[in-house]
Design a protein around this motif. Structure first.
Motif, PDB file in Angstrom:
ATOM      1  N   ARG A  82      15.613   5.825   6.122  1.00 25.79           N
ATOM      2  CA  ARG A  82      15.469   5.806   7.573  1.00 25.79           C
ATOM      3  C   ARG A  82      15.280   7.197   8.175  1.00 25.79           C
ATOM      4  NH1 ARG A  82      20.155   1.399   9.329  1.00 25.79           N
ATOM      5  NH2 ARG A  82      19.225  -0.419   8.290  1.00 25.79           N
ATOM      6  N   ARG A  83      15.775   8.206   7.489  1.00 25.70           N
ATOM      7  CA  ARG A  83      15.742   9.553   8.061  1.00 25.70           C
ATOM      8  C   ARG A  83      14.488  10.339   7.683  1.00 25.70           C
ATOM      9  NH1 ARG A  83      22.077  11.578   7.398  1.00 25.70           N
ATOM     10  NH2 ARG A  83      23.015   9.851   8.578  1.00 25.70           N
ATOM     11  N   ARG A  84      13.612   9.740   6.894  1.00 23.96           N
ATOM     12  CA  ARG A  84      12.375  10.439   6.531  1.00 23.96           C
ATOM     13  C   ARG A  84      11.529  10.642   7.782  1.00 23.96           C
ATOM     14  NH1 ARG A  84      10.681  10.286   1.058  1.00 23.96           N
ATOM     15  NH2 ARG A  84      12.557  10.201  -0.249  1.00 23.96           N
ATOM     16  N   ARG A  85      11.066  11.889   7.990  1.00 23.17           N
ATOM     17  CA  ARG A  85      10.298  12.187   9.196  1.00 23.17           C
ATOM     18  C   ARG A  85       8.831  11.758   9.078  1.00 23.17           C
ATOM     19  NH1 ARG A  85      12.427  18.276  10.942  1.00 23.17           N
ATOM     20  NH2 ARG A  85      14.613  17.691  11.275  1.00 23.17           N
ATOM     21  N   MET A  86       8.281  11.836   7.877  1.00 24.79           N
ATOM     22  CA  MET A  86       6.868  11.523   7.698  1.00 24.79           C
ATOM     23  C   MET A  86       6.649  10.014   7.801  1.00 24.79           C
ATOM     24  SD  MET A  86       4.349  12.772   4.593  1.00 24.79           S
ATOM     25  CE  MET A  86       4.202  14.474   5.149  1.00 24.79           C
ATOM     26  N   LYS A 137     -11.067   7.938  -6.218  1.00 25.31           N
ATOM     27  CA  LYS A 137     -10.284   7.673  -5.012  1.00 25.31           C
ATOM     28  C   LYS A 137      -9.188   8.723  -4.794  1.00 25.31           C
ATOM     29  CE  LYS A 137     -11.021   2.682  -4.909  1.00 25.31           C
ATOM     30  NZ  LYS A 137     -10.399   1.343  -4.868  1.00 25.31           N
ATOM     31  N   GLU A 138      -8.994   9.590  -5.778  1.00 30.38           N
ATOM     32  CA  GLU A 138      -7.897  10.548  -5.685  1.00 30.38           C
ATOM     33  C   GLU A 138      -8.009  11.466  -4.476  1.00 30.38           C
ATOM     34  OE1 GLU A 138      -4.224  12.224  -7.180  1.00 30.38           O
ATOM     35  OE2 GLU A 138      -5.266  10.286  -7.195  1.00 30.38           O
ATOM     36  N   PRO A 139      -9.182  12.047  -4.158  1.00 31.36           N
ATOM     37  CA  PRO A 139      -9.249  12.905  -2.961  1.00 31.36           C
ATOM     38  C   PRO A 139      -8.881  12.168  -1.688  1.00 31.36           C
ATOM     39  CG  PRO A 139     -11.158  13.271  -4.360  1.00 31.36           C
ATOM     40  CD  PRO A 139     -10.456  12.065  -4.905  1.00 31.36           C
ATOM     41  N   ARG A 140      -9.254  10.902  -1.583  1.00 28.84           N
ATOM     42  CA  ARG A 140      -8.915  10.129  -0.394  1.00 28.84           C
ATOM     43  C   ARG A 140      -7.415   9.841  -0.338  1.00 28.84           C
ATOM     44  NH1 ARG A 140     -13.286   5.568  -1.310  1.00 28.84           N
ATOM     45  NH2 ARG A 140     -13.477   6.614  -3.329  1.00 28.84           N
ATOM     46  N   ARG A 141      -6.832   9.557  -1.490  1.00 34.67           N
ATOM     47  CA  ARG A 141      -5.379   9.344  -1.524  1.00 34.67           C
ATOM     48  C   ARG A 141      -4.627  10.623  -1.137  1.00 34.67           C
ATOM     49  NH1 ARG A 141      -6.579   5.935  -6.403  1.00 34.67           N
ATOM     50  NH2 ARG A 141      -6.473   7.828  -7.657  1.00 34.67           N
ATOM     51  N   LEU A 142      -5.119  11.758  -1.648  1.00 36.25           N
ATOM     52  CA  LEU A 142      -4.460  13.037  -1.337  1.00 36.25           C
ATOM     53  C   LEU A 142      -4.575  13.377   0.143  1.00 36.25           C
ATOM     54  CD1 LEU A 142      -5.517  15.163  -4.445  1.00 36.25           C
ATOM     55  CD2 LEU A 142      -3.260  14.187  -3.956  1.00 36.25           C
ATOM     56  N   SER A 143      -5.719  13.040   0.752  1.00 35.02           N
ATOM     57  CA  SER A 143      -5.871  13.323   2.185  1.00 35.02           C
ATOM     58  C   SER A 143      -4.911  12.484   3.013  1.00 35.02           C
ATOM     59  CB  SER A 143      -7.317  13.062   2.624  1.00 35.02           C
ATOM     60  OG  SER A 143      -7.632  11.674   2.595  1.00 35.02           O
ATOM     61  N   ILE A 144      -4.649  11.266   2.588  1.00 33.39           N
ATOM     62  CA  ILE A 144      -3.666  10.414   3.278  1.00 33.39           C
ATOM     63  C   ILE A 144      -2.266  10.991   3.097  1.00 33.39           C
ATOM     64  CG2 ILE A 144      -2.590   8.120   3.314  1.00 33.39           C
ATOM     65  CD1 ILE A 144      -5.369   7.045   2.352  1.00 33.39           C
ATOM     66  N   ALA A 145      -1.982  11.463   1.879  1.00 33.39           N
ATOM     67  CA  ALA A 145      -0.649  11.987   1.564  1.00 33.39           C
ATOM     68  C   ALA A 145      -0.308  13.252   2.339  1.00 33.39           C
ATOM     69  CB  ALA A 145      -0.547  12.258   0.063  1.00 33.39           C
ATOM     70  N   GLU A 146      -1.308  13.923   2.882  1.00 29.11           N
ATOM     71  CA  GLU A 146      -1.044  15.115   3.683  1.00 29.11           C
ATOM     72  C   GLU A 146      -0.334  14.772   4.998  1.00 29.11           C
ATOM     73  OE1 GLU A 146      -4.779  16.994   4.261  1.00 29.11           O
ATOM     74  OE2 GLU A 146      -4.942  17.721   2.180  1.00 29.11           O
ATOM     75  N   LYS A 147      -0.570  13.560   5.494  1.00 31.56           N
ATOM     76  CA  LYS A 147      -0.020  13.174   6.788  1.00 31.56           C
ATOM     77  C   LYS A 147       0.994  12.030   6.706  1.00 31.56           C
ATOM     78  CE  LYS A 147      -4.253  14.434   9.275  1.00 31.56           C
ATOM     79  NZ  LYS A 147      -5.331  13.936  10.174  1.00 31.56           N
ATOM     80  N   TYR A 148       0.984  11.296   5.609  1.00 29.92           N
ATOM     81  CA  TYR A 148       1.822  10.106   5.498  1.00 29.92           C
ATOM     82  C   TYR A 148       2.563  10.106   4.160  1.00 29.92           C
ATOM     83  CZ  TYR A 148      -1.160   8.411   9.298  1.00 29.92           C
ATOM     84  OH  TYR A 148      -1.842   8.283  10.485  1.00 29.92           O
ATOM     85  N   ARG A 149       3.670   9.406   4.144  1.00 32.29           N
ATOM     86  CA  ARG A 149       4.378   9.177   2.883  1.00 32.29           C
ATOM     87  C   ARG A 149       3.937   7.814   2.347  1.00 32.29           C
ATOM     88  NH1 ARG A 149       9.124   6.787   1.354  1.00 32.29           N
ATOM     89  NH2 ARG A 149       9.786   6.431   3.506  1.00 32.29           N
ATOM     90  N   ILE A 150       3.273   7.838   1.219  1.00 31.33           N
ATOM     91  CA  ILE A 150       2.698   6.607   0.663  1.00 31.33           C
ATOM     92  C   ILE A 150       3.798   5.832  -0.049  1.00 31.33           C
ATOM     93  CG2 ILE A 150       0.991   5.630  -0.908  1.00 31.33           C
ATOM     94  CD1 ILE A 150      -0.634   8.279  -0.483  1.00 31.33           C
ATOM     95  N   VAL A 151       4.125   4.671   0.494  1.00 34.96           N
ATOM     96  CA  VAL A 151       5.192   3.848  -0.062  1.00 34.96           C
ATOM     97  C   VAL A 151       4.668   2.987  -1.207  1.00 34.96           C
ATOM     98  CG1 VAL A 151       6.920   2.069   0.448  1.00 34.96           C
ATOM     99  CG2 VAL A 151       6.354   3.800   2.176  1.00 34.96           C
ATOM    100  N   LEU A 152       3.490   2.382  -1.004  1.00 33.67           N
ATOM    101  CA  LEU A 152       2.935   1.467  -2.001  1.00 33.67           C
ATOM    102  C   LEU A 152       1.427   1.658  -2.118  1.00 33.67           C
ATOM    103  CD1 LEU A 152       4.716  -1.885  -1.013  1.00 33.67           C
ATOM    104  CD2 LEU A 152       5.192  -0.516  -3.048  1.00 33.67           C
TER     105      LEU A 152
END
Length: 286
Positions: A86-90, A192-207
């Motif tokens: 719950r305390r994760r900021r991203m 797809k790795e570059p696209r996944r990494l670009s998402i990971a810069e702003k979001y925490r990927i749960v699944l």
């Protein structure tokens, strides 16, 4: 009448009658034969090996059950993360593949079987019809995720010219969060790795949810042998069912490409030989 002429006339009449009877018997058979010939597959690619896998995908309750199971379990994992972190900021994100993960293209696969065609013939045309159906459970899970503040990303190797048809299809089926930001198609690189990494810069990927090992991590994206892909899956065992969710797809994928050693020039006979060579059978007599 001269008896000789009478016999000759009678013989001619009999021959004529026999010919008419013969023709009347043969004509229907010829017609049936022609109709049967029209029903036979026309020359082209033999896709008989795909029939069972496409039929299973379209007709089995088991295929639907596995899809429901995957998305129900994804919900359990998401709920667990929502409770424990719950305390994760991203902000959280879920990444899904499109084909055979959220959209069902088995009708296209059936078309290439019936028409004896090969992918990618008419693939873009199929996409732009926006007629694929939703994989069972996909819409419900992704709506559930969005309602809980989770960003949904659709990372697909469909091409730029197929993006609008894909967007229309997803929206028509009620998928959430479909935008230029979230629908990431292939550009220059199929990885797809570059696209996944670009998402990971702003979001925490749960699944990450997909039907192909390549949907999960760069380690799977290299052109590997069948044995190499199995070894890579074994190495990532702990991630399946905790971070990676796999959907069943027996119709096509990199698993099939690895069977053919990524050689797309093989003849139908050579492909068949490769398939048979990898079958593991019972050793010895019993």
């Amino acid at each position: 009448m001269n008896p000789t002429k009478k016999r000759a006339g009678l013989k001619k009449a009999c021959l004529t009658m026999a010919l008419l009877i013969s023709l009347s018997a043969v004509a229907p058979l010829t017609s049936v034969g022609q109709e049967a010939a029209r029903q036979q597959p026309q020359p082209g690619t033999s896709n008989e090996h795909l029939v069972a896998s496409v039929l299973w995908t379209q007709s089995s309750g088991e295929a639907r059950a596995l899809a429901f199971q995957a998305y129900n379990f994804a919900r359990i994992l998401l709920d667990q993360d929502l409770r424990m972190n719950r305390r994760r900021r991203m902000r959280r994100a879920v990444i899904v593949d499109v084909d055979e993960t959220v959209l069902d293209n088995s009708r296209y696969q059936a078309w290439i079987i019936k028409e004896r065609k090969s992918y990618p013939e008419k693939w873009t045309a199929w996409i732009n019809r926006s007629e694929a159906e939703a994989i069972p459970g996909a819409v419900e899970f992704l709506r559930y995720a969005q309602q809980r503040g989770v960003k949904v990303f659709y990372v697909t190797n469909r091409k730029q010219e197929e993006k609008e048809g894909t967007r229309a299809n997803l929206l028509k089926l009620g998928f959430p969060d479909v935008s230029d930001e979230t629908l990431l198609v292939r550009t220059n690189d199929s990885s797809k790795e570059p696209r996944r990494l670009s998402i990971a810069e702003k979001y925490r990927i749960v699944l990450l949810i997909g039907d192909n090992l390549n949907d999960f991590a760069a380690v799977f994206e290299q052109k590997k042998t069948v044995a190499d892909r199995i070894a890579a899956a074994n190495q990532a065992q702990a991630l399946f069912g905790t971070r990676f969710i796999m959907l069943p797809n027996p119709m096509y994928g990199d698993w099939e490409n690895s069977v053919y050693d990524y050689n797309f020039q093989l003849t139908e006979a050579e492909k068949s030989a490769r398939r048979h060579s990898l079958l593991k059978s019972i050793v010895g007599n019993f």
